[in-house]
Design an enzyme around this catalytic site. Structure first.
Site, short mmCIF file in Angstrom:
data_model
loop_
_atom_site.label_atom_id
_atom_site.label_comp_id
_atom_site.label_asym_id
_atom_site.label_seq_id
_atom_site.Cartn_x
_atom_site.Cartn_y
_atom_site.Cartn_z
N CYS A 69 0.94 -0.64 -0.18
CA CYS A 69 0.52 -0.06 0.06
C CYS A 69 1.16 1.30 -0.14
CB CYS A 69 -0.85 -0.10 1.40
SG CYS A 69 -2.04 1.47 1.48
N CYS A 182 -0.36 3.71 -6.64
CA CYS A 182 -1.19 2.98 -5.78
C CYS A 182 -1.60 2.05 -6.80
CB CYS A 182 -2.41 4.13 -5.50
SG CYS A 182 -3.95 2.73 -4.97
N1 DGL Z 1 -4.01 0.48 -2.49
C1 DGL Z 1 -3.50 1.65 -1.35
C2 DGL Z 1 -2.00 1.77 -1.81
O1 DGL Z 1 -1.31 1.58 -2.28
C3 DGL Z 1 -5.00 2.27 -2.24
C4 DGL Z 1 -6.21 2.42 -1.43
C5 DGL Z 1 -6.76 2.90 -0.27
O2 DGL Z 1 -7.48 3.87 -1.09
O3 DGL Z 1 -7.47 2.31 0.53
O4 DGL Z 1 -2.21 3.22 -1.95
#
Ligand code: DGL
Length: 242
Positions: A69, A182
Site C-alpha cells: 500500500c 496506488c
Molecule cells: N492500495 C492503496 C495504495 O496503494 C490505496 C487504496 C486505499 O485508498 O485504501 O495506496
C-alpha cells in the site's frame, strides 16, 4: 511465511505477482477492508493503522512483510524502519521510485491516492536518493480509480471516461512515464494502456524484482520462508463482494 498487507484489492494484485515469481512460498494476505480507503484518511490515522498492523504481524512469526500500500508506506515506512530496523518491511513504493532512476525521463507523472499525493512520497524519495538528477515528478490524485476497482464498476464506458479524465490532466507535450502509485491502479492497466503510449511503472512489479535481489543477499531469510505453496487471506470486515 511472507505477509502481504493492503486495504484490499491492490495488495491482492501484489500477492498475485509474488505468487507468479515465487509460487512455492507460503503467504498470508491481510486486508484492512474495514478501514478502506486509506487514501482518504488523515496522516495520523494512516500511521496508526499501519503501525498497529505491522505490530500485529511481527508479533507472530514472520520473515518479511510486503507493504503493498503506497498510502500506508507514505506515512509509516520511514518511522517504522527507524524504530525497528530488524523487522523487515519491503514497501512497494521504494522500488517504484527506484524504477525512475537513471532513465532518460525528464517528466514523470504519478497517479495516486489523495493522501499519497499530499505526502509527496514519490518526488521526495526520488530527490532524496538522487539529489542532482533532473526530473520533474508531477502528481495526480485519482480517487475514482480506487472506487472503480473496489466497487467492481466494470462498465467499460464509465471506466474509459474516468481514465481519460485523469489522463487529460497530464500535459501530452511534457511526459515520459506514468507511475501507477496506488497498488489498485495496475488492475486498470489494460484500460490505461489504450490511451497512454509512454512507459508505465508499476511499483508492485518493481517490488517483486527488488525482493528477488534482496533474497540473493539474504539467503537466511529466503531459507526461513515456508515453501508449501500455502495461501491464507484475511480481511477485517465481511467481504462485501461475496
Ligand atoms: N492500495 C492503496 C495504495 O496503494 C490505496 C487504496 C486505499 O485508498 O485504501 O495506496
Amino acid at each position: 511465511m511472507i505477509w502481504v498487507f493492503d486495504s484490499w484489492f491492490g495488495g491482492y494484485y501484489t500477492l498475485w505477482l509474488l505468487r507468479e515469481k515465487f509460487p512455492d512460498f507460503d503467504y498470508i494476505f491481510y486486508a484492512d477492508t474495514k478501514n478502506i480507503p486509506y487514501g482518504e484518511k488523515s496522516p495520523e490515522e494512516i500511521k496508526k493503522y499501519t503501525f498497529a498492523w505491522l505490530d500485529f504481524l511481527f508479533d507472530k512469526w514472520v520473515a518479511i512483510v510486503i507493504l503493498a500500500c503506497n498510502t500506508a508506506s507514505a506515512y509509516a515506512i520511514r518511522d517504522w524502519q527507524a524504530k525497528y530496523p530488524d523487522k523487515k518491511v519491503l514497501s512497494v513504493t521504494i522500488p517504484g521510485v527506484e524504477a525512475m532512476l537513471g532513465k532518460w525521463y525528464k517528466n514523470v507523472w504519478v497517479f495516486a491516492t489523495n493522501a499519497t499525493v499530499k505526502s509527496e512520497i514519490f518526488p521526495k524519495k526520488f530527490h532524496e536518493i538522487k539529489e542532482f538528477e533532473e526530473l520533474d515528478i508531477h502528481q495526480v490524485w485519482c480517487p475514482n480509480l480506487v472506487t472503480i476497482v473496489e466497487d467492481k464498476e466494470l462498465n467499460e464506458d464509465y471506466i474509459n471516461s474516468e481514465i481519460l479524465n485523469y489522463l487529460a490532466s497530464i500535459s501530452s507535450n511534457n511526459l515520459d512515464a506514468l507511475v501507477l502509485g496506488c497498488t489498485h491502479f495496475p488492475l486498470l492497466k489494460s484500460h490505461i494502456e489504450k490511451h497512454f503510449y509512454w512507459d508505465i511503472i508499476d511499483p508492485s512489479h518493481e517490488a517483486v524484482i527488488a525482493l528477488e535481489k534482496y533474497f540473493e543477499k539474504h539467503r537466511d531469510i529466503y531459507e526461513s520462508i515456508g515453501k508449501n505453496g500455502r495461501i491464507e487471506i484475511y480481511t477485517t470486515w465481511e467481504n462485501k463482494f461475496n
